[in-house]
Each structure stands twice: as structure tokens, then as C-alpha cells.
Scaffold this active site. Structure first.
Site, PDB file in Angstrom:
ATOM      1  N   LYS A  17       0.873  -1.178   0.000  1.00  0.00           N
ATOM      2  CA  LYS A  17       0.000   0.000   0.000  1.00  0.00           C
ATOM      3  C   LYS A  17       0.905   1.221   0.000  1.00  0.00           C
ATOM      4  O   LYS A  17       1.888   1.254   0.752  1.00  0.00           O
ATOM      5  CB  LYS A  17      -0.874  -0.021   1.256  1.00  0.00           C
ATOM      6  CG  LYS A  17      -1.986   0.988   1.242  1.00  0.00           C
ATOM      7  CD  LYS A  17      -2.986   0.717   2.358  1.00  0.00           C
ATOM      8  CE  LYS A  17      -4.116   1.740   2.312  1.00  0.00           C
ATOM      9  NZ  LYS A  17      -5.031   1.619   3.431  1.00  0.00           N
ATOM     10  N   ARG A  93       5.227   1.451   7.564  1.00  0.00           N
ATOM     11  CA  ARG A  93       4.542   0.736   8.637  1.00  0.00           C
ATOM     12  C   ARG A  93       5.371  -0.512   8.951  1.00  0.00           C
ATOM     13  O   ARG A  93       5.652  -1.320   8.064  1.00  0.00           O
ATOM     14  CB  ARG A  93       3.154   0.326   8.180  1.00  0.00           C
ATOM     15  CG  ARG A  93       2.397  -0.398   9.252  1.00  0.00           C
ATOM     16  CD  ARG A  93       1.012  -0.729   8.782  1.00  0.00           C
ATOM     17  NE  ARG A  93       0.242  -1.330   9.857  1.00  0.00           N
ATOM     18  CZ  ARG A  93      -1.036  -1.645   9.737  1.00  0.00           C
ATOM     19  NH1 ARG A  93      -1.677  -1.398   8.620  1.00  0.00           N
ATOM     20  NH2 ARG A  93      -1.684  -2.193  10.743  1.00  0.00           N
ATOM     21  N   HIS A 208     -11.281  -1.742  16.543  1.00  0.00           N
ATOM     22  CA  HIS A 208     -10.779  -1.703  15.158  1.00  0.00           C
ATOM     23  C   HIS A 208     -11.172  -3.029  14.518  1.00  0.00           C
ATOM     24  O   HIS A 208     -10.562  -4.069  14.773  1.00  0.00           O
ATOM     25  CB  HIS A 208      -9.255  -1.511  15.153  1.00  0.00           C
ATOM     26  CG  HIS A 208      -8.666  -1.554  13.778  1.00  0.00           C
ATOM     27  ND1 HIS A 208      -8.126  -0.450  13.152  1.00  0.00           N
ATOM     28  CD2 HIS A 208      -8.558  -2.564  12.886  1.00  0.00           C
ATOM     29  CE1 HIS A 208      -7.723  -0.784  11.946  1.00  0.00           C
ATOM     30  NE2 HIS A 208      -7.965  -2.072  11.766  1.00  0.00           N
ATOM     31  N   LEU A 209     -12.230  -2.987  13.704  1.00  0.00           N
ATOM     32  CA  LEU A 209     -12.783  -4.219  13.141  1.00  0.00           C
ATOM     33  C   LEU A 209     -12.587  -4.230  11.636  1.00  0.00           C
ATOM     34  O   LEU A 209     -13.370  -3.627  10.891  1.00  0.00           O
ATOM     35  CB  LEU A 209     -14.280  -4.326  13.482  1.00  0.00           C
ATOM     36  CG  LEU A 209     -14.661  -4.140  14.963  1.00  0.00           C
ATOM     37  CD1 LEU A 209     -16.174  -4.201  15.133  1.00  0.00           C
ATOM     38  CD2 LEU A 209     -13.976  -5.179  15.837  1.00  0.00           C
ATOM     39  N   ASN A 211     -10.246  -6.740   8.453  1.00  0.00           N
ATOM     40  CA  ASN A 211      -9.825  -8.114   8.223  1.00  0.00           C
ATOM     41  C   ASN A 211      -9.020  -8.606   9.415  1.00  0.00           C
ATOM     42  O   ASN A 211      -9.175  -9.730   9.873  1.00  0.00           O
ATOM     43  CB  ASN A 211      -8.968  -8.155   6.967  1.00  0.00           C
ATOM     44  CG  ASN A 211      -9.477  -9.170   6.005  1.00  0.00           C
ATOM     45  OD1 ASN A 211     -10.098 -10.156   6.407  1.00  0.00           O
ATOM     46  ND2 ASN A 211      -9.201  -8.949   4.749  1.00  0.00           N
ATOM     47  N   ARG A 241      -8.030 -15.398  10.933  1.00  0.00           N
ATOM     48  CA  ARG A 241      -7.269 -15.777  12.130  1.00  0.00           C
ATOM     49  C   ARG A 241      -8.193 -16.184  13.267  1.00  0.00           C
ATOM     50  O   ARG A 241      -9.283 -15.628  13.401  1.00  0.00           O
ATOM     51  CB  ARG A 241      -6.394 -14.607  12.600  1.00  0.00           C
ATOM     52  CG  ARG A 241      -5.224 -14.335  11.678  1.00  0.00           C
ATOM     53  CD  ARG A 241      -4.467 -13.092  12.109  1.00  0.00           C
ATOM     54  NE  ARG A 241      -4.553 -12.056  11.096  1.00  0.00           N
ATOM     55  CZ  ARG A 241      -4.245 -10.772  11.288  1.00  0.00           C
ATOM     56  NH1 ARG A 241      -3.829 -10.360  12.462  1.00  0.00           N
ATOM     57  NH2 ARG A 241      -4.350  -9.904  10.300  1.00  0.00           N
ATOM     58  N   ILE A 329     -15.123  -3.085   8.840  1.00  0.00           N
ATOM     59  CA  ILE A 329     -16.397  -3.554   9.398  1.00  0.00           C
ATOM     60  C   ILE A 329     -16.973  -2.500  10.353  1.00  0.00           C
ATOM     61  O   ILE A 329     -18.152  -2.151  10.280  1.00  0.00           O
ATOM     62  CB  ILE A 329     -16.202  -4.905  10.130  1.00  0.00           C
ATOM     63  CG1 ILE A 329     -15.703  -5.978   9.147  1.00  0.00           C
ATOM     64  CG2 ILE A 329     -17.500  -5.343  10.804  1.00  0.00           C
ATOM     65  CD1 ILE A 329     -15.277  -7.289   9.805  1.00  0.00           C
ATOM     66  N   GLY A 330     -16.128  -1.977  11.227  1.00  0.00           N
ATOM     67  CA  GLY A 330     -16.590  -0.983  12.207  1.00  0.00           C
ATOM     68  C   GLY A 330     -17.145   0.265  11.548  1.00  0.00           C
ATOM     69  O   GLY A 330     -18.109   0.866  12.031  1.00  0.00           O
TER      70      GLY A 330
HETATM   71  P1  ADP Z   1      -7.831  -4.689   6.581  1.00  0.00           P
HETATM   72  O1  ADP Z   1      -7.728  -5.176   7.982  1.00  0.00           O
HETATM   73  O2  ADP Z   1      -7.339  -5.675   5.558  1.00  0.00           O
HETATM   74  O3  ADP Z   1      -7.357  -3.260   6.372  1.00  0.00           O
HETATM   75  P2  ADP Z   1     -10.463  -3.503   6.224  1.00  0.00           P
HETATM   76  O4  ADP Z   1     -10.320  -2.578   7.380  1.00  0.00           O
HETATM   77  O5  ADP Z   1     -10.469  -2.938   4.858  1.00  0.00           O
HETATM   78  O6  ADP Z   1      -9.398  -4.680   6.294  1.00  0.00           O
HETATM   79  O7  ADP Z   1     -11.812  -4.325   6.454  1.00  0.00           O
HETATM   80  C1  ADP Z   1     -12.231  -5.317   5.572  1.00  0.00           C
HETATM   81  C2  ADP Z   1     -13.551  -5.889   6.101  1.00  0.00           C
HETATM   82  O8  ADP Z   1     -14.529  -4.841   6.125  1.00  0.00           O
HETATM   83  C3  ADP Z   1     -14.106  -6.996   5.237  1.00  0.00           C
HETATM   84  O9  ADP Z   1     -14.578  -8.054   6.060  1.00  0.00           O
HETATM   85  C4  ADP Z   1     -15.283  -6.327   4.550  1.00  0.00           C
HETATM   86  O10 ADP Z   1     -16.307  -7.225   4.222  1.00  0.00           O
HETATM   87  C5  ADP Z   1     -15.747  -5.392   5.640  1.00  0.00           C
HETATM   88  N1  ADP Z   1     -16.661  -4.383   5.084  1.00  0.00           N
HETATM   89  C6  ADP Z   1     -16.388  -3.373   4.244  1.00  0.00           C
HETATM   90  N2  ADP Z   1     -17.528  -2.709   3.909  1.00  0.00           N
HETATM   91  C7  ADP Z   1     -18.545  -3.331   4.558  1.00  0.00           C
HETATM   92  C8  ADP Z   1     -19.953  -3.135   4.640  1.00  0.00           C
HETATM   93  N3  ADP Z   1     -20.569  -2.161   3.960  1.00  0.00           N
HETATM   94  N4  ADP Z   1     -20.680  -3.976   5.412  1.00  0.00           N
HETATM   95  C9  ADP Z   1     -20.070  -4.969   6.095  1.00  0.00           C
HETATM   96  N5  ADP Z   1     -18.753  -5.210   6.086  1.00  0.00           N
HETATM   97  C10 ADP Z   1     -17.992  -4.403   5.324  1.00  0.00           C
END
Ligand code: ADP
Length: 395
Positions: A17, A93, A208-209, A211, A241, A329-330
Site C-alpha cells: 500500500k 509501517r 478496530h474491526l 480483516n 485468524r 467492518i466498524g
Molecule cells: P484490513 O484489515 O485488511 O485493512 P479492512 O479494514 O479494509 O481490512 O476491512 C475489511 C472488512 O470490512 C471486510 O470483512 C469487509 O467485508 C468489511 N466491510 C467493508 N464494507 C462493509 C460493509 N458495507 N458492510 C459490512 N462489512 C464491510
């Protein structure tokens, strides 16, 4: 004429990234991009703010055969778009700063040697972070290279949260509870200070939700406890995980099921969590849409563990003034936020369904004792600010 900028790099196991920031004043994002599936079938996505249309395209294998060639490709794109930009600092990072690094640091030979020494603490991530720094050193020999650690924000948490109940010699060897996602928590803490200073000084839990998922208890804006431990495997279940698991399961899998330690590691890091439980996907959007029993059970477990940790972290804080959601997700899943907050009145949390549906910043009711907020996190900006800070100090 050249225009000084900061480049940020976040090198994952098969991704890179990258961000570009103008640094005339406080850093301002100019571009953000991602190269995924490095070494396999690489793809590129990049955005340039208003300066040019976004790019999404498959790359030839040779354009991102490894991190160094992926960086070349990213830089080619950035140079074509911003020919005057000259990186005077590159912020990286870095997943693990060990017991020693509690703040960002300029990378010199001694720091690089220490980062390599810490690699066994995060064997799946640290070597890629180091490869990213080496590639950037080669591309920008005159730029400051700045390492920003996912562990640093937690380093001053209390000792009781730093130890495992092992013989002391292991603590001295670095077997400690480090905590991760520190750049995200640092950003959220700063944002709270800006938009709600009283809450910032109070008792806050940040979820922090994404992946990867974890939670952190903040008091006066500082981490006092978090759900991740020695590695980023502990705590909440994640995309792939396990999250918290009885270590006895490892002995069983090795001794009775005949798995090798590498196979257990693969299982815990890449086949478990939401993916393992649902048998379908690591992606929350897919699970929410699926409606199968397995997908629903995966969501149930995710929510259950968040709620348990919420209670535990609130106990560590002695109460709760605010709950903040961030991460993919959050920030986006109304369903998960609603289910986490359901029936949590005993903790002073009362969700306003309408505000939650609208994805508002404050999603609690006016009568809720604790505020509930949604704050989009920005780890790259924390890195850019740190790099800019070192540049300013060097003037
Ligand atoms: P990473 O930890 O890789 O940076 P992100 O913070 O991008 O991940 O989060 C990815 C997660 O967020 C995935 O599970 C994705 O499905 C979820 N997500 C993104 N948009 C939505 C949404 N509108 N509704 C539900 N889950 C979502």
C-alpha cells in the site's frame, strides 16, 4: 522545480500500500494506492484525489514480481502523475518494534539491525516490512526512512498487561503482550482529542474491526490494555485468524492429529476466523448477505467475542465514556454495530438505530451515558505525520 513530498509504504506479505502526501503544512494526501497479489497475478488500484481519474488494472507478473519491483511500478505511476514531486522522507509501517521502540524512529544501520533481530517475533510480516525499507532506501538514497510501529502505541501500557504468566526469563527474552493496530489507535486517539476533547481524556474503548481486528482501552488517550498479545493472532476472531484460543488445542493438533507446527500456523493464520467458521468467506459483506446457518454462526461468534472484550476492557478502565468503531467492518457494518451494542444498557451504551443506519459520526442516543462513535481510521496519515515531524526537526 521540485515539490517535497512524503511517501508512505505499508508492505504486507503479498501487498504494497502506498501513499503520497504534500507536506507544505500538515500532510495532505495526494495519492493512495495498493498493489495486491505480488508474485502471483498482481493488480493495481490507485486514486489521485481530484488530480486524475482513479486507476484499476491487472499488472504483468514482472511489474510486481516482488516488493522491489512493485515499488518500482508504484513509483513509475506516481512520477507520471506528479512529475515535480520529490520524496524527502519515506514512512514505513513496521509491524513489530519489540520492547524497545515506543515511538517512530529514523532508520539507520543500527535500527535496521534491530528490526532484523525482531523478525522472529513477526516472521510473516516483519521481513516484508524490512524488504519495503530496503527497496525504498535503494530508490531514495537521500530520503529519510522512518519506521512507524504497530506495537509502539501500547508500549507504555501497565506491566500487568505486558506479562504472561510464564517464568520470568521469557519476559526478559521478549515474550510479552505487545498489542498491535497501534497506528490506528494513535489516529483515533488524536481524532477524539480534536472532535471531543472531554471524551479523549476519559475512558474509551476502540474497536478496530477489519480483516484484522482488535480492541484497545484508552485512558487519557493512551493505551492501557488491548486484545492482541504477543502476535496479531490473539483476541478477537478475524477474517482468517482464530483470535483467542486455548493453547492446549495446539498440543492436541500436533500430538493427536499429526499436524506440523507450520501446518498449525497456517491453520490459525489463514484458514480460521470468519472463513473457518463460515466455510464460505473471510469477508463480512459476503457473510451478511449469505444468510446460511454457518455464516450466521460465524457472525454470532464475532459479535459474542467483541461483547466479551467490551466488558473486560470496561472493567480494566473502571467504566466507559465512549465506544469507537473503526476499520472496514466498524466503519461500514450497521448490523455488527447494532448487534454489538444490543442490550448493553448496563454498560451505559444505548445505540440510536436511525443514526446507526445513517452511518453518522455519533450513533448513540442523546440519553446514552457513554457515547458511541464511528470514526474512519487513517493509519497512513499517522505515518506521514511522523515522517514530516522528523523532516521538520532536521531543518
Ligand atoms: P484490513 O484489515 O485488511 O485493512 P479492512 O479494514 O479494509 O481490512 O476491512 C475489511 C472488512 O470490512 C471486510 O470483512 C469487509 O467485508 C468489511 N466491510 C467493508 N464494507 C462493509 C460493509 N458495507 N458492510 C459490512 N462489512 C464491510
Amino acid at each position: 522545480m521540485t515539490h517535497p513530498v512524503v511517501l508512505t509504504l505499508n508492505a504486507g506479505s503479498s501487498s504494497l500500500k502506498f501513499g503520497l502526501y504534500a507536506i507544505d503544512g500538515a500532510p495532505v494526501e495526494m495519492a493512495m494506492g495498493l498493489i495486491e497479489a505480488i508474485g502471483r497475478q498482481p493488480r493495481l488500484k490507485a486514486e489521485f484525489g481530484g488530480a486524475a481519474p482513479a486507476v484499476t488494472r491487472d499488472l504483468a507478473a514482472a511489474e510486481a514480481a516482488d516488493h522491489a519491483s512493485a515499488l518500482d511500478t508504484a513509483l513509475g505511476l506516481l512520477r507520471a502523475q506528479f512529475p515535480q514531486a520529490q520524496a524527502t522522507a519515506v514512512g514505513h509501517r513496521v509491524v513489530h518494534g519489540g520492547p524497545g521502540f515506543d515511538a517512530p524512529v529514523v532508520v539507520d544501520d543500527a535500527v535496521m539491525a534491530e528490526l532484523k533481530r525482531l523478525s522472529p517475533f513477526a516472521p510473516l510480516h516483519q521481513p516484508h516490512n524490512i524488504a519495503g525499507i530496503e527497496a525504498a532506501q535503494a530508490a531514495f538514497p537521500d530520503a529519510l526512512q522512518v519506521a512507524c510501529f504497530d506495537t509502539a502505541f501500547h508500549r507504555r501500557h501497565p506491566k500487568v498487561n505486558d506479562v504472561f504468566a510464564l517464568p520470568r526469563e521469557y519476559y526478559d527474552k521478549g515474550v510479552r503482550r505487545y498489542g498491535f493496530h497501534g497506528l490506528s489507535y494513535d489516529y483515533i486517539s488524536g481524532e477524539l482529542g480534536r472532535i471531543a476533547p472531554l471524551l479523549h481524556d476519559g475512558r474509551v474503548i476502540v474497536a478496530h474491526l477489519g480483516n484484522g481486528a482488535s480492541m484497545c482501552a484508552l485512558q487519557n488517550g493512551r493505551s492501557i490494555a488491548s486484545t492482541m498479545g504477543f502476535t496479531a493472532l490473539d483476541g478477537l476472531p478475524m477474517g482468517t485468524r482464530t483470535g483467542q484460543i486455548d493453547p492446549g488445542v495446539i498440543f492436541y493438533l500436533v500430538q493427536q492429529e499429526g499436524l506440523s507446527i507450520d501446518e498449525v500456523r497456517q491453520l490459525f493464520y489463514t484458514k480460521s476466523g470468519l472463513l473457518g467458521l463460515s466455510g464460505l468467506s473471510n469477508d463480512m459483506r459476503t457473510l451478511e448477505a449469505a444468510g446460511t446457518q454457518e455464516a450466521n454462526e460465524a457472525i454470532d461468534y464475532f459479535v459474542f467475542r467483541i461483547r466479551r472484550e467490551l466488558g473486560g476492557l470496561a472493567a480494566a478502565l473502571g467504566g466507559l465514556d465512549a465506544l469507537v468503531f473503526c476499520g472496514g467492518i466498524g466503519e461500514n457494518s450497521r448490523l455488527i454495530r447494532e448487534r454489538v451494542c444490543e442490550g448493553m444498557g448496563w454498560l451505559g451504551i444505548e445505540l440510536d438505530r436511525g443514526r446507526n443506519t445513517e452511518n453518522a459520526t455519533v450513533i448513540s442516543t442523546d440519553l446514552s451515558r457513554a457515547r458511541i462513535l464511528v470514526i474512519p481510521t487513517n493509519e497512513e496519515l499517522v505515518i506521514a505525520r511522523a515522517a514530516k515531524g522528523f523532516l521538520d526537526a532536521a531543518v
